[in-house]
Design an enzyme around this catalytic site. Structure first.
Site, PDB file in Angstrom:
ATOM      1  N   SER A 135      -1.289  -2.779  -4.487  1.00 31.68           N
ATOM      2  CA  SER A 135      -0.992  -3.995  -3.751  1.00 31.68           C
ATOM      3  C   SER A 135      -1.476  -5.216  -4.533  1.00 31.68           C
ATOM      4  O   SER A 135      -1.084  -5.417  -5.678  1.00 31.68           O
ATOM      5  CB  SER A 135      -1.632  -3.889  -2.365  1.00 31.68           C
ATOM      6  OG  SER A 135      -1.090  -4.793  -1.464  1.00 31.68           O
ATOM      7  N   ASP A 139       8.765  -0.664   1.205  1.00 27.05           N
ATOM      8  CA  ASP A 139       7.377  -1.135   1.330  1.00 27.05           C
ATOM      9  C   ASP A 139       7.371  -2.427   2.148  1.00 27.05           C
ATOM     10  O   ASP A 139       8.090  -3.372   1.831  1.00 27.05           O
ATOM     11  CB  ASP A 139       6.804  -1.394  -0.066  1.00 27.05           C
ATOM     12  CG  ASP A 139       5.300  -1.626  -0.057  1.00 27.05           C
ATOM     13  OD1 ASP A 139       4.816  -2.402   0.777  1.00 27.05           O
ATOM     14  OD2 ASP A 139       4.608  -1.050  -0.917  1.00 27.05           O
ATOM     15  N   HIS A 149       3.400   1.501   2.473  1.00 30.59           N
ATOM     16  CA  HIS A 149       2.857   0.600   1.456  1.00 30.59           C
ATOM     17  C   HIS A 149       2.212   1.401   0.336  1.00 30.59           C
ATOM     18  O   HIS A 149       1.252   2.135   0.571  1.00 30.59           O
ATOM     19  CB  HIS A 149       1.844  -0.330   2.115  1.00 30.59           C
ATOM     20  CG  HIS A 149       1.301  -1.384   1.209  1.00 30.59           C
ATOM     21  ND1 HIS A 149       2.044  -1.995   0.236  1.00 30.59           N
ATOM     22  CD2 HIS A 149       0.066  -1.942   1.130  1.00 30.59           C
ATOM     23  CE1 HIS A 149       1.303  -2.889  -0.394  1.00 30.59           C
ATOM     24  NE2 HIS A 149       0.094  -2.870   0.121  1.00 30.59           N
TER      25      HIS A 149
END
Length: 519
Positions: free
Chosen positions: A233, A460, A488
């Protein structure tokens, strides 16, 4: 990586919105000329001091001690508060490691970062990566984490007390009139003022560029010639920034759930809003086939309308939860968004929505609390405070003023009929930040770096797949690995194809072939 921890990428505002969302991460309706047309802009950073000026940091010898879970060691890393003034005040950063278990020749250290910004890498290492990464990887790497400056145990940013944060999370994020707009703006101003007052001199020095420089000091202190790294991320932006600053020191970098560094804050927030819509539609398509779906058994579009109706109802009359905090629209929205990070949370979301629509909101409130990292005693972890502080330094604010947010709202509604309005207004928070942004959107090429593996998940919610495509294309040595699925990030989430490709890269240095796709 392990999205069950609901570590998202960026932004404090809906406080939510995936953390990369929420105002802090965004682009600019107004500030400096940023956006797609200015992709060649470079990050604004202090001049780099000479290597000699930083020698005392690169040659420090941390005192390792046993800590936390059995087998883990901890130490403190020193770094300059301001890299332009290496002889000035210092920051102290919490580091943890677990040594390579063998068999096989040790490759080096593998630094991990779970994202946020604001996620504690030390907690992630000790709670998951250091014991849950594939055994062949742990056998040949010392698994290492450092809490970035401003995060967790490393000079943490602090902004509000528990009761103050409770009030902040309940402010209406979809203002209907001038009074509600003013109340929302006032809440962001109080948040920013609290950060300045409670954090002090560290607040202007928690940017991603500074954290990447800290990582290079850690690399040297660990005795590694190259940096090996897995970032998820926001951690992908941190890893790409490191590659930009130190391309010759790049070892094996995995950037999972990638961000696109060329986008303005406004574009990042709007893209992420579309990502949450994509994730919700996947949830809704599954939900309407089940007899316990609280949003009906029609089409996904009808389910979206049902959820919007529920949100409007909570805006007019919050749902009781059995405690002092009722479930208003902001907390309800955050609870739903929290469950978008992992399809494994969908059954929990169905039950929570069923109960909330029936008049009992505690289960959906619990999802919102997990997103904010609110403890049972009413205290909050440092996540949301650090998230805002980093994002507001990394990019100019999305808007100059509330009028700009109002103008942008229709484009957010187009990106997400379900979440758009709230996420548009959430992007207002960096408008009032006390420290000016030091970064700008720009392409990262990292010319001269060794092969870098970029991983993207097609549905995502927090880091849209097109961001991974963009970053892999920008990086001169980037290779894209695609996971066709939900949730995610991709590594360690159940795809043998993804895990095998990443493990092979980490162990042998060979990225998968271009265009590799997994499901």
């Amino acid at each position: 990586m392990d999205s069950r921890r609901l570590l998202r990428i960026s932004a404090t505002a809906l406080a939510a919105a995936g953390l990369i969302l929420s105002g802090c991460t965004g682009g600019s309706d107004a500030a400096a000329p940023v956006g797609p047309g200015s992709g060649s802009a470079r990050p604004v950073a202090s001049p780099s001091p000479s290597p000699e000026a930083l020698r005392k940091y690169y040659e420090q010898k941390p005192a390792w001690r046993e800590c936390g879970v059995s087998g883990f060691q901890c130490a403190t890393l020193r770094a300059p508060l301001d890299y332009a003034k290496p002889d000035g005040p210092e920051v102290r950063l919490a580091v943890s490691r677990v040594r390579a278990s063998g068999p096989g020749e040790r490759i080096g250290s593998l630094l991990v970062n779970p994202g946020g910004p604001g996620g504690s890498a030390v907690d992630y290492l000790q709670g998951y990566a250091g014991i849950g990464y594939p055994e062949p990887v742990r056998a040949r790497y010392d698994m290492v984490a450092v809490d970035p400056r401003g995060v967790g145990r490393s000079e943490p940013v602090d902004c509000l007390t528990g009761p103050e944060m409770d009030a902040y999370t309940q402010v209406d994020q979809t203002p209907d009139d001038t009074a509600e707009v003013n109340a929302l703006a006032a809440s962001f101003k109080r948040f920013a003022a609290g950060c300045r007052k409670r954090t002090g001199a560290v607040l202007p020095h928690v940017s991603t560029v500074e954290t990447a420089r800290d990582m290079d000091i850690l690399r040297a202190v660990l005795g590694d010639r190259k940096l090996h790294y897995v970032g998820a991320s926001y951690g992908t932006f941190l890893g790409a920034t490191y590659a930009e600053l130190f391309p010759g020191r790049v070892g094996r970098l995995v950037l999972d759930g990638a961000m696109d560094p060329s986008l303005s804050a406004l574009d990042l927030n709007r893209d992420q809003t579309a990502g949450f819509e994509t994730a919700f539609r996947a949830f809704a398509a599954d939900c309407v086939t089940r007899p316990d779906c609280p949003l009906g058994t029609g089409s996904p579009e009808a389910a979206g309308e049902a959820l919007k109706s529920f949100f409007r109802a909570t805006d007019a009359e919050p749902v009781p939860t059995g405690e002092d905090r009722a479930l208003g629209e902001s907390l309800a929205t955050t609870g739903v968004i929290a469950a978008m990070y992992d399809e494994g949370a969908w059954p929990q979301l169905r039950e929570a929505l069923t109960r909330a629509i029936g008049g009992e909101g505690s289960a959906l409130l619990a999802l919102a609390d997990s997103y904010y990292e609110r403890e049972p005693d009413g205290s909050y972890a440092n996540l949301m405070f650090a998230n805002a502080a980093v994002n507001c330094l990394d990019l100019p604010p999305a808007y100059r003023d509330p009028a700009a947010a109002r103008r942008a709202a229709p484009s957010f509604d187009e990106a997400s009929p379900v979440f758009g309005t709230g996420l548009a207004w959430a992007a207002l928070n960096c408008t009032y930040w006390p420290s000016p942004a030091t970064g700008r959107p720009h392409r990262i090429t990292a010319e001269g770096a060794a092969p870098i593996l970029v991983v993207g998940t097609t549905r995502d919610p927090a880091t849209p797949y097109k961001w991974a495509e963009a970053l892999a294309d920008q990086l001169s040595s980037g290779t894209l690995l695609t996971y066709e699925g939900d949730g995610h990030t991709a590594y360690g989430r159940g795809s043998d194809c993804v895990d095998t490709a990443i493990n092979t890269y980490l162990l042998e240095g060979t990225p998968p072939p271009a265009g590799k796709r997994c499901s």
